[in-house]
Design a protein around this motif. Structure first.
Motif, short mmCIF file in Angstrom:
data_model
loop_
_atom_site.label_atom_id
_atom_site.label_comp_id
_atom_site.label_asym_id
_atom_site.label_seq_id
_atom_site.Cartn_x
_atom_site.Cartn_y
_atom_site.Cartn_z
N SER A 89 0.87 80.04 -25.03
CA SER A 89 1.69 80.03 -23.82
C SER A 89 2.31 78.65 -23.64
O SER A 89 1.79 77.65 -24.16
N PRO A 90 3.42 78.55 -22.88
CA PRO A 90 4.02 77.23 -22.62
C PRO A 90 3.03 76.26 -21.96
O PRO A 90 3.02 75.07 -22.28
N LYS A 91 2.18 76.78 -21.06
CA LYS A 91 1.18 75.93 -20.41
C LYS A 91 0.20 75.38 -21.44
O LYS A 91 -0.12 74.18 -21.44
N ALA A 92 -0.28 76.26 -22.35
CA ALA A 92 -1.21 75.80 -23.39
C ALA A 92 -0.54 74.79 -24.32
O ALA A 92 -1.19 73.85 -24.79
N GLN A 97 -0.65 71.42 -22.66
CA GLN A 97 -2.01 70.88 -22.68
C GLN A 97 -2.39 70.40 -24.08
O GLN A 97 -3.04 69.36 -24.24
N LEU A 98 -1.97 71.17 -25.08
CA LEU A 98 -2.33 70.85 -26.46
C LEU A 98 -1.72 69.52 -26.89
O LEU A 98 -2.32 68.77 -27.68
N ALA A 99 -0.53 69.21 -26.38
CA ALA A 99 0.13 67.95 -26.73
C ALA A 99 -0.68 66.74 -26.28
O ALA A 99 -0.46 65.62 -26.76
N HIS A 146 -4.04 66.65 -26.55
CA HIS A 146 -5.36 66.75 -27.18
C HIS A 146 -5.79 65.39 -27.75
O HIS A 146 -4.96 64.64 -28.29
N PRO A 147 -7.10 65.04 -27.63
CA PRO A 147 -7.60 63.75 -28.13
C PRO A 147 -7.27 63.49 -29.60
O PRO A 147 -7.05 62.33 -29.99
N LEU A 148 -7.23 64.52 -30.43
CA LEU A 148 -6.92 64.33 -31.85
C LEU A 148 -5.51 63.79 -32.07
O LEU A 148 -5.20 63.21 -33.11
N LEU A 149 -4.63 63.99 -31.08
CA LEU A 149 -3.24 63.57 -31.22
C LEU A 149 -2.94 62.31 -30.42
O LEU A 149 -1.81 61.79 -30.48
N ALA A 150 -3.94 61.82 -29.68
CA ALA A 150 -3.72 60.75 -28.70
C ALA A 150 -3.15 59.49 -29.34
O ALA A 150 -2.26 58.84 -28.76
N HIS A 169 -8.18 76.67 -25.60
CA HIS A 169 -6.83 77.23 -25.66
C HIS A 169 -6.85 78.59 -26.36
O HIS A 169 -7.61 78.82 -27.29
N HIS A 170 -5.98 79.48 -25.92
CA HIS A 170 -5.90 80.81 -26.50
C HIS A 170 -4.82 80.77 -27.58
O HIS A 170 -3.65 81.07 -27.35
N LEU A 171 -5.23 80.36 -28.79
CA LEU A 171 -4.30 80.26 -29.91
C LEU A 171 -4.44 81.51 -30.77
O LEU A 171 -5.50 81.78 -31.31
N LEU A 172 -3.36 82.26 -30.88
CA LEU A 172 -3.40 83.54 -31.60
C LEU A 172 -2.59 83.45 -32.88
O LEU A 172 -1.42 83.06 -32.84
N PRO A 173 -3.18 83.78 -34.03
CA PRO A 173 -2.40 83.77 -35.28
C PRO A 173 -1.15 84.64 -35.17
O PRO A 173 -1.21 85.75 -34.65
N ALA A 174 -0.03 84.09 -35.62
CA ALA A 174 1.25 84.81 -35.55
C ALA A 174 1.54 85.44 -36.90
O ALA A 174 1.52 84.77 -37.92
#
Length: 487
Positions: A12-15, A18-20, A22-26, A179-184
């Protein structure tokens, strides 16, 4: 030519926002791009039919011409051949395509190429060192447009720049969290073509897996498992949004094939893989089986009875009760697809399939012959006694024949000999009649748990008579199978 290995996930756009964070990307600087892409094809969509995408991309002030193959993705992971070079928009030059036959195909159609759809999105990019790999993580937000219609676009792409495929999945596990990440399953190009063609949602049937004789049994299993996973994912949207019972049927077939493949190849798979994933799909498979049983009862078993007794009030009440049960069973399937564990399962299973190691070094043909002989023996022991089998034993016979057919279908799908083809046809006929017999047994079980079952004498009598007729057909269909041997 380069080979693109990427994992695509929907969110989702909200997720995405939020993902942007994430500590791994900080501590990794993000690049931002605005990408405008126009995809081209001939009026007859010859590129689409060949599963090829040709596009012009505007990237800042630069224009690129890209040619991609479009192999289907499974669990969101795709491996594609890609050719890309700087270009002048509208001027096609395929000299950078190093496959001579493929380049000739494209060059012969240059004068026919015309725009089909566009994708317009903003991309954030991080180059993430993870494990032994460097992975490009991109969040895309925008839309796909064709003929005045738009589809929203919000997805993640993780592309392997260098290193191991395993690390893409390990990174995804870290990102997934809450986060609800669904394989596309569908690429941007596929969705663009669907928008251009106004393609309706329709049930997706199994396609033969790309198994060949040079593969090891484990490599063959990988092809088959991913083929089954794609079969299931292609029907997922229909499960969620359509009332067409064929989506349930195809999704159930996909999981049944997948679970059968795990059992079939268990002798050559790592024991921990079989232990973990042998039962993993059972809950969802059982829910789909329950929904399918009610659909068969409503769509196949009950209609001829209603036609024969159109004014029977008990039968009308039975149908309404069955409709409520069918709706409840479908909701149970939808509920299972909505839990957070479901997208995690898709990713975990895809990762496990891609990384499963070799065990028993045996030629695929030898392994297949061993499995065919084993299942044929089981089927024969029961088939010889077909006249005296109990319903549960007859069910076991049906399963034995099903495994026999799946072995042929999985291992020799594209190379069946004439003898094997005749054998396969016989097995298919047996499966059909045994499936009908099983449907009548299930129908009686359904009646036993349906309110007012004491008033269903007419329906019960009808089902039992059809059940007896189907059993009476077995000897004639079994006769040619007893004479056939392919192992």
């Amino acid at each position: 030519m380069s080979t693109e290995i990427e994992l695509k996930l929907q969110l989702s756009p909200k997720a995405a926002r939020q993902l942007a964070k994430h500590p791994l990307l900080a501590n990794i600087p993000a690049q931002r791009q605005h990408l405008l892409n126009t995809y081209f094809d001939t009026p007859k969509l010859e590129l689409h039919k060949r599963r090829v995408a040709v596009r012009f991309r505007k990237k800042g002030w630069q224009w690129l011409c890209t040619v991609k193959s479009a192999e289907p993705a499974s669990g969101g992971l795709a491996m594609r051949s890609e050719w890309e070079t700087q270009a002048t928009p509208g001027t096609f030059d395929f000299s950078h395509v190093d496959n001579a036959e493929f380049r000739s195909f494209l060059e012969a159609r240059i004068d026919q190429l015309e725009p089909v759809f566009t994708t317009d999105f903003k991309r954030q990019i991080w180059h993430v060192p993870f494990g032994e790999s460097l992975i490009e993580l991109a969040i895309d937000r925008g839309w796909i447009e064709s003929r005045g219609k738009r589809l929203p676009l919000c997805e993640i792409e993780l592309e392997l720049i260098s290193g191991k495929v395993d690390d893409i999945f390990w990174l995804t596990r870290q990102l997934q969290g809450d986060h609800h990440l669904l394989p596309a399953i569908a690429s941007k190009a596929e969705r663009g073509y669907n928008l251009f063609l106004d393609t309706p949602l329709h049930p997706f049937k199994a396609k033969p897996p790309a198994v060949h004789a040079d593969q090891t049994p484990v490599e063959a299993f990988r092809c088959i498992a991913l083929n089954c996973l794609e079969h299931f994912q292609r029907n997922e949207q229909g499960l969620l949004t359509s009332k067409d019972p064929e989506f349930v049927h195809q999704a159930r077939v996909a999981l049944r094939r997948l679970r059968s493949a795990i059992k079939l190849f268990a002798p050559v798979l790592p024991s921990e893989f079989v232990t973990i994933y042998g039962q993993t799909w059972q809950t969802l498979g059982s829910a789909l089986g329950e929904a399918r049983n009610w659909d068969v009862f409503l769509e196949e078993t009950l209609p001829p009875i209603v036609t024969a007794f159109p004014n029977d009030k008990d039968i009308k009440r039975l149908r309404k009760s069955a409709q409520r049960k069918a709706q409840s069973a479908r909701k149970a399937v939808i509920a299972l697809l909505a839990v957070d564990e479901y997208p995690r399962l898709l990713l975990e299973f895809t990762a496990a399939v891609y990384t499963v190691g070799q065990t028993l070094p045996i030629p695929l043909a030898d392994f297949a012959r061993q499995q065919i002989a084993r299942h044929a023996r089981k089927a024969r022991k029961l088939a010889i006694r077909h006249a005296e089998l109990t319903p549960s034993e007859r069910h076991n016979m049906r399963i034995a024949f099903k495994k026999l057919r799946y072995t042929l279908e999985f291992c020799f799908a594209k190379s069946l000999s004439k003898k094997q083809t005749h054998y396969f046809v016989t097995l298919t006929r047996l499966q059909d009649i045994l499936g009908k017999i099983n449907d009548y047994v299930t129908a009686e079980e359904i009646l036993s748990i349906t309110p007012g079952n004491n008033n269903h004498e007419v329906v019960t009598a009808w089902i039992r008579s059809r059940h007896s007729l189907a059993i009476a057909q077995l000897p004639e269909i079994l006769k040619p199978w007893f004479k056939q041997h392919i192992h």
